[in-house]
Design a protein around this motif. Structure first.
Motif, PDB file in Angstrom:
ATOM      1  N   THR A   1       1.151  16.644  21.347  1.00 34.31           N
ATOM      2  CA  THR A   1       1.482  17.460  19.836  1.00 34.31           C
ATOM      3  C   THR A   1       1.889  18.934  19.685  1.00 34.31           C
ATOM      4  O   THR A   1       1.830  19.250  18.672  1.00 34.31           O
ATOM      5  N   ILE A   2       1.039  18.907  21.043  1.00 30.12           N
ATOM      6  CA  ILE A   2       0.894  19.849  20.987  1.00 30.12           C
ATOM      7  C   ILE A   2       0.861  20.641  22.374  1.00 30.12           C
ATOM      8  O   ILE A   2       0.277  21.496  23.078  1.00 30.12           O
TER       9      ILE A   2
ATOM     10  N   ALA B   1       1.537  24.540  26.709  1.00 31.43           N
ATOM     11  CA  ALA B   1       2.241  26.105  27.502  1.00 31.43           C
ATOM     12  C   ALA B   1       1.842  27.423  27.659  1.00 31.43           C
ATOM     13  O   ALA B   1       1.920  27.978  28.422  1.00 31.43           O
ATOM     14  N   GLU B   2       1.721  27.918  26.406  1.00 30.94           N
ATOM     15  CA  GLU B   2       1.326  28.776  26.345  1.00 30.94           C
ATOM     16  C   GLU B   2      -0.190  28.990  27.177  1.00 30.94           C
ATOM     17  O   GLU B   2      -0.528  29.975  28.106  1.00 30.94           O
ATOM     18  N   LEU B   3      -0.913  28.124  27.366  1.00 32.21           N
ATOM     19  CA  LEU B   3      -2.212  28.173  27.732  1.00 32.21           C
ATOM     20  C   LEU B   3      -1.882  27.825  29.174  1.00 32.21           C
ATOM     21  O   LEU B   3      -2.348  29.094  30.139  1.00 32.21           O
ATOM     22  N   THR B   4      -0.975  27.790  29.664  1.00 34.13           N
ATOM     23  CA  THR B   4      -0.981  27.898  31.118  1.00 34.13           C
ATOM     24  C   THR B   4      -0.629  28.697  31.992  1.00 34.13           C
ATOM     25  O   THR B   4       0.105  29.176  32.714  1.00 34.13           O
ATOM     26  N   SER B   5       0.504  29.551  30.580  1.00 29.88           N
ATOM     27  CA  SER B   5       1.057  30.494  31.002  1.00 29.88           C
ATOM     28  C   SER B   5       0.215  31.788  31.897  1.00 29.88           C
ATOM     29  O   SER B   5       0.393  32.285  32.535  1.00 29.88           O
ATOM     30  N   HIS B   6      -1.020  31.555  31.097  1.00 29.25           N
ATOM     31  CA  HIS B   6      -2.080  32.568  31.707  1.00 29.25           C
ATOM     32  C   HIS B   6      -2.724  32.091  32.716  1.00 29.25           C
ATOM     33  O   HIS B   6      -3.982  33.371  33.537  1.00 29.25           O
ATOM     34  N   ILE B   7      -2.166  30.753  33.117  1.00 30.32           N
ATOM     35  CA  ILE B   7      -3.379  30.806  34.703  1.00 30.32           C
ATOM     36  C   ILE B   7      -2.681  31.493  35.348  1.00 30.32           C
ATOM     37  O   ILE B   7      -1.416  31.328  36.008  1.00 30.32           O
ATOM     38  N   PRO B   8      -3.715  32.214  36.747  1.00 25.62           N
ATOM     39  CA  PRO B   8      -2.885  32.232  37.782  1.00 25.62           C
ATOM     40  C   PRO B   8      -2.101  32.224  38.735  1.00 25.62           C
ATOM     41  O   PRO B   8      -1.871  31.185  39.667  1.00 25.62           O
ATOM     42  N   PHE B   9      -0.979  33.069  39.324  1.00 26.06           N
ATOM     43  CA  PHE B   9       0.312  32.158  40.303  1.00 26.06           C
ATOM     44  C   PHE B   9       0.312  30.744  39.966  1.00 26.06           C
ATOM     45  O   PHE B   9       0.862  29.755  40.631  1.00 26.06           O
TER      46      PHE B   9
ATOM     47  N   SER C   1       8.061  26.243  29.431  1.00 25.26           N
ATOM     48  CA  SER C   1       8.295  25.906  27.666  1.00 25.26           C
ATOM     49  C   SER C   1       7.678  24.334  27.688  1.00 25.26           C
ATOM     50  O   SER C   1       7.476  23.714  28.173  1.00 25.26           O
ATOM     51  N   ALA C   2       8.596  24.722  26.351  1.00 17.30           N
ATOM     52  CA  ALA C   2       7.865  23.113  26.046  1.00 17.30           C
ATOM     53  C   ALA C   2       8.073  22.220  26.029  1.00 17.30           C
ATOM     54  O   ALA C   2       7.458  21.170  26.797  1.00 17.30           O
TER      55      ALA C   2
ATOM     56  N   VAL D   1      -1.107  15.669  36.720  1.00 16.49           N
ATOM     57  CA  VAL D   1      -2.356  16.775  35.135  1.00 16.49           C
ATOM     58  C   VAL D   1      -2.114  18.432  36.213  1.00 16.49           C
ATOM     59  O   VAL D   1      -1.561  19.279  35.506  1.00 16.49           O
ATOM     60  N   CYS D   2      -1.823  18.411  37.265  1.00 13.05           N
ATOM     61  CA  CYS D   2      -2.264  19.570  38.088  1.00 13.05           C
ATOM     62  C   CYS D   2      -0.150  20.565  38.024  1.00 13.05           C
ATOM     63  O   CYS D   2      -0.445  21.244  37.970  1.00 13.05           O
ATOM     64  N   TRP D   3       0.342  19.578  38.475  1.00 13.90           N
ATOM     65  CA  TRP D   3       1.938  19.070  37.666  1.00 13.90           C
ATOM     66  C   TRP D   3       1.943  20.187  36.776  1.00 13.90           C
ATOM     67  O   TRP D   3       3.107  21.237  36.616  1.00 13.90           O
ATOM     68  N   LEU D   4       0.854  19.905  35.438  1.00 12.50           N
ATOM     69  CA  LEU D   4       0.995  21.427  34.590  1.00 12.50           C
ATOM     70  C   LEU D   4       1.132  22.240  34.884  1.00 12.50           C
ATOM     71  O   LEU D   4       1.049  23.416  33.966  1.00 12.50           O
ATOM     72  N   ALA D   5       0.641  22.607  35.859  1.00  8.85           N
ATOM     73  CA  ALA D   5      -0.083  24.582  36.151  1.00  8.85           C
ATOM     74  C   ALA D   5       1.210  24.863  37.330  1.00  8.85           C
ATOM     75  O   ALA D   5       0.849  25.862  37.526  1.00  8.85           O
TER      76      ALA D   5
END
Length: 237
Positions: free
Chosen positions: A94-95, A100-108, A113-114, A196-200
């Motif tokens: 639901t979020i 997507a916005e949070l993972t975009s700030h993770i380095p490398f 997209s959502a 879960v790591c795929w989200l990064a």
């Protein structure tokens, strides 16, 4: 409507399926081999058969019942934990935009997209559903084993060698099947970590999935625990 995953991510998904299915088949192959190479599943099968045979010679079986009940409690813990994880993933769906916005700030890491996040969370949800079915069936089978154990003949009853062997093999097979399904649930947990790591990003996903296979292999075939279980086996008279 465009697909949420790109070509590279579809290849990574196929790689995960290849690792999971391939490792499962290899583990089953090693469990069925009759040799001295360490195998967790095969070693536990030996001990289960010895347990079932020695059970028939004991009048007091409270210890046996306690051991089986302890195993049921462990499996029940994983069943309830899986339900909590399913609820967490459903909440995360639901979020997806915030994730997507949070993972975009993770380095490398690559931008996502959502829709990509939702697809990966949906895969995680399917893995947890699979784990839930496996662990609950394992729990039921341990319950069946308790019933069979409760119906075990007393030492005073006369049994033919064929009857004794049939009881030993079938009780061991039942507990073995329950153990295999519980193991499948745990294996799903491990591979869920790679999702879960795929989200990064795709690279962390592929690297984590590969490491997980090596970890599983070491624990099932090369660990000190496996060698201890195999080395402690004493065949019943």
């Amino acid at each position: 409507m465009p697909l949420p995953l790109n070509a590279l991510e579809w290849v990574a998904l196929a790689y995960l399926a290849l690792l999971w299915i391939g490792y499962g088949r290899y583990a089953k192959y090693r469990a069925c081999r009759e040799d001295s190479k360490p195998s967790l599943s095969r070693s536990l099968r030996w001990h289960r058969e010895a347990w079932a045979r020695r059970l028939l010679s004991r009048e007091m079986r409270m210890t046996d019942a306690g051991l089986l009940a302890s195993q049921e409690r462990v499996v029940g813990f994983f069943a309830s934990t899986t339900l909590l994880l399913l609820a967490a993933v459903l909440t995360a769906l639901t979020i997806s935009e915030q994730i997507a916005e949070l993972t975009s700030h993770i380095p490398f890491t690559q931008g996502q997209s959502a829709a990509q996040i939702e697809a990966k969370l949906a895969l995680l949800l399917l893995i947890l559903i699979y784990a839930f079915f496996k662990v609950t069936w394992s729990l039921r089978q341990y319950g069946f084993a308790a019933v069979v154990m409760g119906s075990a003949p007393q030492p005073t009853e006369e049994l033919t060698p064929e009857q004794t062997q049939a009881f030993v093999e079938n009780l061991a097979r039942l507990m073995d099947s329950a153990g295999h399904d519980n193991n499948s649930c745990l294996r799903a947990y491990y591979f869920a970590l790679s999702v879960v790591c795929w989200l990064a990003g795709t690279l962390p996903f592929v690297v984590t999935a590969t490491i997980i296979v090596f970890v599983l292999y070491n624990r099932e075939f090369g660990s000190t625990a496996v060698r201890g279980i195999q080395g402690s086996y004493i065949a019943p008279p």
